[in-house]
Design an enzyme around this catalytic site. Sequence first.
Site, PDB file in Angstrom:
ATOM      1  N   ASP A  67       0.843  -1.193   0.000  1.00 45.01           N
ATOM      2  CA  ASP A  67       0.000   0.000   0.000  1.00 45.01           C
ATOM      3  C   ASP A  67       0.880   1.246   0.000  1.00 45.01           C
ATOM      4  OD1 ASP A  67       0.815  -0.203   2.652  1.00 45.01           O
ATOM      5  OD2 ASP A  67      -1.133   0.303   3.501  1.00 45.01           O
ATOM      6  N   PRO A  68       0.298   2.420  -0.243  1.00 48.23           N
ATOM      7  CA  PRO A  68       1.118   3.630  -0.384  1.00 48.23           C
ATOM      8  C   PRO A  68       1.847   4.001   0.911  1.00 48.23           C
ATOM      9  CG  PRO A  68      -1.104   3.970  -1.260  1.00 48.23           C
ATOM     10  CD  PRO A  68      -1.129   2.682  -0.501  1.00 48.23           C
TER      11      PRO A  68
END
EC number: 3.2.2.27
Length: 223
Positions: A67-68
């Site tokens: 995920d970011p």
Amino acid sequence: MEVKIEESWKEMLKSEFCKGYFKRLVSFIKNEYKTKKDKIFPPPRLIFNAFDTLPFKDIKVVILGQDPYHGKGQANGLAFSVNSDIKIPPSLQNIFKEIERSLKIKTIPNGDLTRWAEQGTFLLNSILTVEEGRPSSHKDIGWEIFTNEVIKIISKNLNNVVFMLWGNFAKGKKELIDTSKHLILETSHPSPYSAHNGFLGSNHFSKTLRYLQEHNKTTINFQ
């Protein structure tokens, strides 16, 4: 909420955008940006940056992230990438270190990997948004269903793509890929906690360039 996505991707994903889970996902994400203002990353216009930067047919390499980045100003919609004015995170430092070791080149001290994406590297996070300071906060809201479909679409419709799977999370996506027509490279995650368990010394980047050459594809400058 402004979202940008390149035209060929719109065509490939139009049926996915119509599904119930995706409509629920969009509704949830819109509410997150509305109620938490600047606490959701990346900015809405960059959620699909990986798709907007690289047309579908031009994909040569897929690098999967989870995920970011969850720090303010870091995430720019490309896995492992940060904005150019941000300090290079430890995992990306190790990626650069492995590139320099295996390819005998000097990398550019800039964490914005748009330069890779524009040459055919699809930098895909499995989860496309995150809340500030809360890694995996948008896990299990529908992003994984969507990005799993993306991986399947790439596997089915393209040939001779290199998939770099780093860490157990990424390795779990192997079952979505047709191993008879693509190259899968697996090793540990480039995080400081695991990079010495295989990532550093894996030669993934030199193997990738060799594979692209063997299949008459333009190689990628990973500087």
